[in-house]
Design an enzyme around this catalytic site. Structure first.
Site, PDB file in Angstrom:
ATOM      1  CE  LYS A  42      -2.142  -1.728   3.663  1.00 15.31           C
ATOM      2  NZ  LYS A  42      -3.042  -1.955   4.798  1.00 15.31           N
ATOM      3  CG  ASP A  59      -6.749  -3.980   8.283  1.00  6.69           C
ATOM      4  OD1 ASP A  59      -6.274  -5.117   8.099  1.00  6.69           O
ATOM      5  OD2 ASP A  59      -6.774  -3.107   7.390  1.00  6.69           O
TER       6      ASP A  59
END
Ligand code: ADP
Ligand code: MG
Length: 463
Positions: free
Chosen positions: A165, A200
């Protein structure tokens, strides 16, 4: 005109290459199931890392006390504190703060990044108000949500496998991220213990389970994409430790790295990948998640400009800048319902400095957004279907209808309505009639932060 015909030909080709007929989705789901098995069988056995999380118990609702959480995994990081009330009281109180990460820290050194995070955490701790103090003599405890692939060493330690990312901090790879954070906290005298290290998806699974015991898996659709689910411990051949009492183990799939010959990839995806910070990796993520969807659209627009003079005789210079078209802007164009598509016109003007566009052109751009978003949404549904197949929850067994809830979170899922509705309807399409009713997608709003705090609570040094 010739220009227009060329443009239409390019768009039709993109549409064809991005096609996700249901038969293809079934192949993708089957490939996902196969890779899940391979990743569970042996370390390095698959592109899917199927990481063991060391979470073998999910929240029950009895968790109690003050806990902190830190959520790092994209462009922002969040710090939060929650006061858990214990049985039947749930979350009594919570506060959070969000800090954006200066871009230079995303590609700097490990020390700089963790120093920055520790300082933000210290600032947040200093604002601890009434009803938010740890019991006297007790150390504050933190659940650390770190959403990059980590090889866990225990529930509260693990080494970074690689960045994704847009992060690329070389000296952090291979380091224990909890050790790095702890060093930075000690440097500034912040007395806090990291009780749980999760990502997450695991946080979202834990947060989801806290509210609903039927939660079986969690999926993140945000800057990146990933999934986690509850596996039977004896179905994890590569796990050589003691079987947990619960008989279960949460697996972090790292499904962003999934790839398969069945994935519909285009030359635009290939070029994006080659020019990315992590070529050859995270291929599933690169065609699904929020970091990339807008960029794919930009690349097609750029080709339209170059080869079909779509925006006139010259190629608009701004259109050449990678990542200039963000997914939220793409989403805004895609959802434009005004008769003259003025949102589309406005975005083209503001972002790409393209001042005059015909309605016909704007319509074509909306269609392009639809093609790219639909592919991503349908493939994420196929991924979820693959997990349900692995769990044997894709069909009604012995007339028994077990409810399965999938906890979903992330900015893409939350804000890109056409994406999430397409994803949900495609999942129903894959499941078919009867079973579709017992599979529920639930938005777990910021479950990941709360989830990390809950896991910190269940792994507290004081229980
Ligand atoms: P992260 O994944 O970085 O932890 P989020 O879950 O908040 O953070 O997701 C942020 C991502 O969600 C952004 O990178 C963006 O791609 C996507 N996103 C945010 N808002 C929108 C929107 N309105 N439409 C489409 N995508 C959005
Ligand atoms: Mg997040």
């Amino acid at each position: 005109s010739g220009r227009w015909a060329r443009a239409m030909a390019i768009l039709r080709e993109v549409e064809e290459k991005c096609g996700t007929p249901i038969s293809k989705l079934r192949q993708v789901a089957d490939a996902m199931t196969v890779e899940m098995h391979a990743g569970l069988a042996s370390e390095g056995g698959s592109k899917l890392k199927m990481l063991i999380s060391y979470v073998d118990n999910l929240p029950t609702g009895d968790e109690k006390g003050l806990f902190y959480a830190l959520d790092l995994g994209g462009t922002n990081f969040r710090v939060l504190r929650v006061q858990l009330g214990g049985k039947d009281k749930s979350v009594v109180n919570q506060e959070f703060d969000e800090v954006s990460i200066p871009p230079h820290l995303m590609t700097g050194t490990s020390e700089e990044l963790f120093d920055f995070i520790a300082k933000a955490l210290e600032k947040f701790v200093a604002t601890e108000g009434e009803g938010f103090h740890p019991a006297s003599g007790r150390q504050r405890e933190l659940g650390f949500t770190f959403s990059f692939p980590v090889r866990q060493l225990s529930i509260s330690s693990g080494t970074l496998i690689k960045w994704t990312k847009g992060f690329n901090i070389e000296d952090a790879v291979g380091q224990d991220v909890v050790g790095e954070l702890t060093k930075s906290m000690e440097k500034i005298g912040l007395d806090m213990r990291v009780a749980a290290l999760v990502n997450d998806t695991i946080g979202t699974l834990a947060g989801g389970r806290y509210h609903n015991q039927d939660v079986a898996a969690a999926v993140i659709l945000g800057t990146g994409t990933n999934a986690a689910y509850v596996e039977r411990a004896h179905a994890i051949p590569k796990w050589h430790g003691l079987l947990p009492k619960s008989g279960e183990m949460v697996i972090n799939m790292e499904w962003g790295n999934f790839r398969s010959s069945h994935l519909p990839l285009t030359e635009y995806d290939q070029a994006l990948d080659v020019e990315s910070l992590n070529p050859g990796e995270q291929i599933f993520e690169k065609i699904i998640s929020g970091m990339y969807l807008g960029e794919i659209v930009r690349r097609v627009l750029s080709r339209l400009a170059e080869e079909a003079d779509f925006f006139g005789d010259t190629v608009p210079p701004k259109l050449q800048i990678p990542f200039i078209l963000r997914t939220p802007d793409m989403s805004a164009m895609h959802h434009d319902t005004s008769p003259d598509l003025r949102v589309v016109g406005g975005k083209l003007k503001d972002i790409l400095e393209i001042s005059s566009t015909s309605l016909k052109m704007r319509k074509m751009i909306v269609e392009l957004c639809d093609i790219v978003a639909t592919r991503g949404a349908r493939l994420s549904a196929a991924g979820i279907f693959g997990i349900l197949k692995k769990l044997g929850r894709d069909t009604v067994r012995d007339g028994e209808k077990q409810k399965s809830v999938i906890a979903l979170d992330g900015g893409l899922y939350e804000h890109y309505t056409k994406f999430s509705t397409c994803m949900e309807s495609t999942l129903k399409e894959l499941l078919g009639g009867e079973i579709a009713e017992s599979i529920v997608i639930e938005h777990s709003n910021d479950g990941s932060g709360i989830g990390a705090a809950l896991l910190a609570a269940s792994h507290s040094q004081y229980v």
